[in-house]
Write an enzyme that holds these catalytic residues in place. Structure first.
Site, PDB file in Angstrom:
ATOM      1  N   ASP A 200      54.940  12.989  20.641  1.00  0.00           N
ATOM      2  CA  ASP A 200      55.633  12.991  19.381  1.00  0.00           C
ATOM      3  C   ASP A 200      54.718  13.615  18.287  1.00  0.00           C
ATOM      4  OD1 ASP A 200      57.606  11.861  17.326  1.00  0.00           O
ATOM      5  OD2 ASP A 200      55.825  10.953  16.795  1.00  0.00           O
ATOM      6  N   GLU A 282      58.725  17.804  22.098  1.00  0.00           N
ATOM      7  CA  GLU A 282      59.853  18.097  21.804  1.00  0.00           C
ATOM      8  C   GLU A 282      60.111  19.442  21.583  1.00  0.00           C
ATOM      9  OE1 GLU A 282      59.714  15.984  17.533  1.00  0.00           O
ATOM     10  OE2 GLU A 282      57.774  15.212  18.413  1.00  0.00           O
ATOM     11  N   CYS A 339      65.077  -0.843  25.013  1.00  0.00           N
ATOM     12  CA  CYS A 339      66.368  -1.399  25.549  1.00  0.00           C
ATOM     13  C   CYS A 339      67.364  -0.392  25.293  1.00  0.00           C
ATOM     14  CB  CYS A 339      66.862  -2.610  25.022  1.00  0.00           C
ATOM     15  SG  CYS A 339      67.105  -2.348  22.946  1.00  0.00           S
ATOM     16  N   ASP A 365      55.561   5.921  16.044  1.00  0.00           N
ATOM     17  CA  ASP A 365      55.262   7.179  16.650  1.00  0.00           C
ATOM     18  C   ASP A 365      54.817   6.931  18.306  1.00  0.00           C
ATOM     19  OD1 ASP A 365      55.314   8.223  14.304  1.00  0.00           O
ATOM     20  OD2 ASP A 365      52.975   8.781  14.218  1.00  0.00           O
TER      21      ASP A 365
END
Ligand code: ZN
Length: 386
Positions: A200, A282, A339, A365
């Site tokens: 990240d 990313e 989840c 993060d």
């Protein structure tokens, strides 16, 4: 069957010439580029653009008039022929506009010219490397320079010693001297990853990985902040010396950022290699939307820095045969990595992730990095399904 292909890469080393050596290098670049302009004018006048034909028309002349050695003269002629080949390809591709367009007509109406300090290629006959002594011996118009010292990172020097092949370019840049040496390294086949290490990107933490490692941006942000303040004060002055100081600071900041990015990239790739994981990054297309900053200038700066870090990671991963995948980062900061529940309220503040559905808590993060890792696993499975 394993196909071992070769990747060409350019290793850049900085020369450390004495003032006399630097003067000789400068005189040489000026001479070869004066010669290049001369060859270019002949090529243009006689509509003769091929290396071999041009040699017939110009070789003896530039050797005599510009004081070039045989190899240097050949390289100059080839440099001109290459420049015209690129130019004509650009014309054909319409990159300078349609026939008759103003810009195109202007470009077509005169010979290509070369900057006095444009780069010059050297082959092994006019440039030799003494790797142990870390010096080169290089042809100049003032004779052969011996013992010109050079420096580079340990990694660069290792690649150079083992893999250098073919030509190098002599480059003058920012008041310094560089050799860009071509190296050929075998392309390492990509190892099938066991899971992915998600990365990240951010401002407070430049990079955070899913295993909880945070690479702080503190040092870099402090430098940027100091420079921003200085810039504000100096810009008000508008003097020549203020401009010079600003330029120097900007370069130093860029170097510091690049060093930081190299270090982070190396740590991430080393960790992925140690654990047999691939790396999920990313996709930076959307970085401008994600990094919410007030000043557009800062956004540009950071997105540039993120792209650099991404490219360093990609380069090092490729050299190590580590799988690399880019994933869509949308909502990775709001999604629960435990989840899957996605909601803005999951993120009560900048640093905290707290799932309103399952109660999972983690540094924001780190949670985002885990989401990126999961998307990496999914993306890899899709692209390697066959
Ligand atoms: Zn949850």
């Amino acid at each position: 069957m394993i196909v071992c292909s070769i990747v060409k890469l350019v290793v850049q080393v900085k020369l450390l010439p004495t003032p006399e050596q630097a003067a000789a290098l400068e005189a040489t670049l000026h001479a070869v580029n004066t010669a290049a302009d001369l060859v270019s004018a002949v090529a243009f006048d006689q509509r003769c653009f091929r290396n071999y034909d041009l040699r017939e028309h110009t070789y003896d002349r530039i050797k005599a008039e510009c004081g070039l050695a045989a190899q240097a003269a050949q390289h100059v002629i080839k440099k001109v022929a290459d420049a015209y080949r690129t130019f004509h390809a650009n014309l054909r591709a319409g990159n300078l506009g349609a026939p008759g367009a103003k810009r195109r007509t202007r470009a077509e109406s005169r010979p290509i010219t070369f900057r006095p300090d444009a780069a010059q290629p050297y082959d092994d006959r006019c440039l030799s490397w003494q790797m142990q002594a870390r010096t080169v011996s290089i042809w100049t118009t003032c004779g052969r320079l011996k013992n010109v010292a050079f420096t580079g990172s340990p990694e660069q020097l290792k690649t150079l010693a083992a893999r250098r092949k073919g030509e190098s370019d002599l480059v003058a840049r920012d008041g310094g001297w560089y050799l860009y040496a071509t190296c050929e390294v075998p392309d390492v086949p990509v190892t099938e990853p066991e899971g992915f290490l998600g990365v990240d990107l951010g401002i407070a933490n430049i990079a955070t990985t899913g295993d909880g490692t945070r690479h702080s941006g503190k040092g870099l942000n402090a430098v940027r902040h100091r420079n921003r303040e200085l810039r504000r004060r100096l810009q008000a002055k508008r003097t020549k010396s203020a401009r010079r100081l600003l330029k120097k600071r900007r370069r130093r900041e860029a170097r510091f950022a690049a060093d930081t990015n190299h270090t982070i990239a190396k740590q991430i790739v080393t960790e992925a290699e140690r654990t047999g994981q691939g790396i999920a990054l990313e996709d930076l297309q959307g970085i401008r939307d994600r990094v919410r900053l007030r000043k557009p200038q800062r956004v540009t700066l950071h997105s540039w820095s993120f792209h650099q870090l991404g490219s360093f990671i990609a380069y090092k991963a490729r050299r190590a045969g580590i799988a690399l995948i880019h994933v869509d980062p949308a909502y990775t900061s709001q999604q629960c990595s435990a989840c899957g529940h996605t909601e803005r309220a999951n993120r009560p503040d900048q640093e905290t992730f707290l799932c309103t559905s399952c109660g999972f808590a983690e540094h924001a993060d780190v949670n985002a990095a885990r989401n990126i890792a999961a998307r990496g696993v999914a993306g890899w499975a899709v692209s390697h399904a066959a």
